[in-house]
Design a protein around this motif. Structure first.
Motif, PDB file in Angstrom:
ATOM      1  N   LYS A 230     -10.238  70.981  43.105  1.00 23.34           N
ATOM      2  CA  LYS A 230      -8.842  70.563  43.210  1.00 23.34           C
ATOM      3  C   LYS A 230      -8.226  71.210  44.442  1.00 23.34           C
ATOM      4  O   LYS A 230      -8.339  72.420  44.650  1.00 23.34           O
ATOM      5  N   PHE A 231      -7.573  70.403  45.267  1.00 26.16           N
ATOM      6  CA  PHE A 231      -6.929  70.934  46.472  1.00 26.16           C
ATOM      7  C   PHE A 231      -5.698  70.092  46.782  1.00 26.16           C
ATOM      8  O   PHE A 231      -5.543  68.963  46.294  1.00 26.16           O
ATOM      9  N   PHE A 232      -4.820  70.648  47.626  1.00 29.62           N
ATOM     10  CA  PHE A 232      -3.552  69.992  47.942  1.00 29.62           C
ATOM     11  C   PHE A 232      -3.671  69.220  49.259  1.00 29.62           C
ATOM     12  O   PHE A 232      -4.130  69.754  50.275  1.00 29.62           O
ATOM     13  N   ASP A 235      -1.867  70.502  52.499  1.00 28.85           N
ATOM     14  CA  ASP A 235      -2.577  71.546  53.242  1.00 28.85           C
ATOM     15  C   ASP A 235      -3.637  70.944  54.160  1.00 28.85           C
ATOM     16  O   ASP A 235      -3.836  71.396  55.287  1.00 28.85           O
ATOM     17  N   ASP A 262       2.764  69.684  45.924  1.00 27.48           N
ATOM     18  CA  ASP A 262       1.914  69.773  44.735  1.00 27.48           C
ATOM     19  C   ASP A 262       1.038  68.532  44.524  1.00 27.48           C
ATOM     20  O   ASP A 262       0.384  68.391  43.488  1.00 27.48           O
ATOM     21  N   SER A 264      -2.100  66.740  44.578  1.00 27.03           N
ATOM     22  CA  SER A 264      -3.473  67.242  44.661  1.00 27.03           C
ATOM     23  C   SER A 264      -4.479  66.161  44.287  1.00 27.03           C
ATOM     24  O   SER A 264      -4.154  65.192  43.597  1.00 27.03           O
ATOM     25  N   ARG A 269     -13.514  68.646  49.245  1.00 28.93           N
ATOM     26  CA  ARG A 269     -12.483  68.870  50.259  1.00 28.93           C
ATOM     27  C   ARG A 269     -12.982  68.459  51.650  1.00 28.93           C
ATOM     28  O   ARG A 269     -12.263  67.799  52.405  1.00 28.93           O
TER      29      ARG A 269
END
Length: 374
Positions: A230-232, A235, A262, A264, A269
């Motif tokens: 899980k990543f945003f 970013d 938020d 995500s 990634r």
């Protein structure tokens, strides 16, 4: 109501009339029908017309079976396929023959009620014949298309297999020295943080490494989707902006990113960064051919079923006939493009049960990435 005997008598009268008029009707049909001069079976068309006319006579006598009619219809359909002639011409000729007969049936001088019954039988015969012929033609045509698609698919797999062999050798010979150069460039940046041009060298080396990775991915039947996490997304785009900062400034592009902090995704990634970076760079390249103002916009939103990331630019539109093809391997609209970037993006997104599409008009070109809502 007339007796069955009377009806039979009128049928005999009509049959006699049809036999007498056969040459006249067939000549009128043959002179007015549509026929391609390159038709392989143009000599057979008249024979088929004579055969169908005899079937009409047999049908009125009550001695024609559906199998006989179907057999002729199938033979004609096979001929149309082999001749590669538009089925519309065939249907036109069938309707032309029916109209010639129906238009002239009143010359038999038979009472209206009885002639109407005969007309109904003739129309039904032509409809049945057309149905069998078109059904068979459609079946054969679909089979031809399926065989062509299979050939194209197998040919494409063969090309990818050869490409895989070439790329394996290419990547082995090229990536090792590239990795060394990238490593030494990082050391130079660490030891000489203020030395000019190192950032540009780092960016270009990363781009070269990225293109090699694309080439390698394209040659594989399956894609290694990588470790899911899980990543945003915000970013990720901050990193992409940093990587492409020089191009953004050089081309005076207004970048507008509207992604909630938020928002995500659960995926690899690195894989998704490759997709978004590719689309981002494509937008920058497209905007080079656009006068000011140049706008690159990124936004995201969530529906009840999907998470969607959109990357838009106001550069030149993509022609409608190319929209479906741009995700195919080796297809490109760029003068120096490889035609593999969007294909790789598509395959990566599909690893996560998502899909990518493109909408383009004179105002905006938008690539939408759809993920199932996790």
């Amino acid at each position: 109501m007339e007796s069955t005997t009377e009806q039979m008598r009128y049928k005999k009268v009509f049959l006699k009339y049809m036999v007498e008029q056969q040459s006249l009707f067939l000549n009128e049909w043959y002179e007015t029908k549509i026929m391609d001069e390159n038709d392989l079976y143009k000599e057979k068309i008249k024979e088929n017309g004579i055969m169908l006319y005899s079937f009409i006579l047999n049908a009125i006598k009550g001695s024609l079976s559906d199998d006989e009619l179907k057999q002729l219809a199938y033979e004609v359909a096979n001929e149309r396929i082999e001749a590669n002639i538009n089925i519309g011409d065939f249907i036109y000729n069938i309707n032309l023959g029916r109209n010639i007969i129906v238009r002239n049936v009143f010359g038999a001088n038979i009472p209206l009620n009885d002639i109407q019954l005969i007309i109904n039988d003739i129309i039904n015969l032509f409809d049945t014949f057309s149905f069998h012929a078109v059904t068979r033609y459609t079946h054969l045509k679909n089979k031809v298309i399926e065989e062509k698609n299979t050939f194209i698919s197998e040919n494409h797999r063969d090309k990818l297999a050869v490409l895989g062999q070439i790329s394996s050798s290419f990547v082995h010979e090229f990536r090792n020295p590239l990795t060394a150069v990238m490593g030494f460039n990082k050391l130079l940046k660490k030891e000489n943080p203020h030395l000019k041009y190192l950032d540009i060298m780092d960016y270009e080396l990363n781009q070269l490494n990225f293109r090699i990775t694309q080439f390698l991915h394209t040659s594989k039947a399956d894609f290694n989707e990588g470790k899911r996490e899980k990543f945003f997304i915000r970013d990720l785009f901050d990193e992409i902006q940093q990587l492409t900062y020089a191009s953004i400034v050089d081309e005076s592009i207004n970048v507008d990113i509207e992604i909630p902090p938020d928002f995500s995704i659960i995926a690899s990634r690195d894989a998704l960064k490759q997709v978004l970076l590719n689309l981002f760079i494509n937008s920058i390249d497209a905007l080079k051919h656009k006068d000011q103002p140049r706008t690159l916009k990124v936004h995201s939103f969530t529906t009840s079923n999907e998470q969607i990331i959109s990357i838009s630019n106001n550069g030149p539109s993509i022609a409608s006939e190319y929209i479906e093809s741009i995700f195919e391997p080796f297809f490109t609209t760029k003068e120096l493009g490889t035609g593999i970037g969007l294909y790789v993006c598509k395959k990566i997104i599909e690893c996560y049960d998502g899909y990518i599409n493109c909408v383009s008009n004179d105002d905006l070109t938008t690539f939408n990435i759809h993920f199932p809502n996790s």
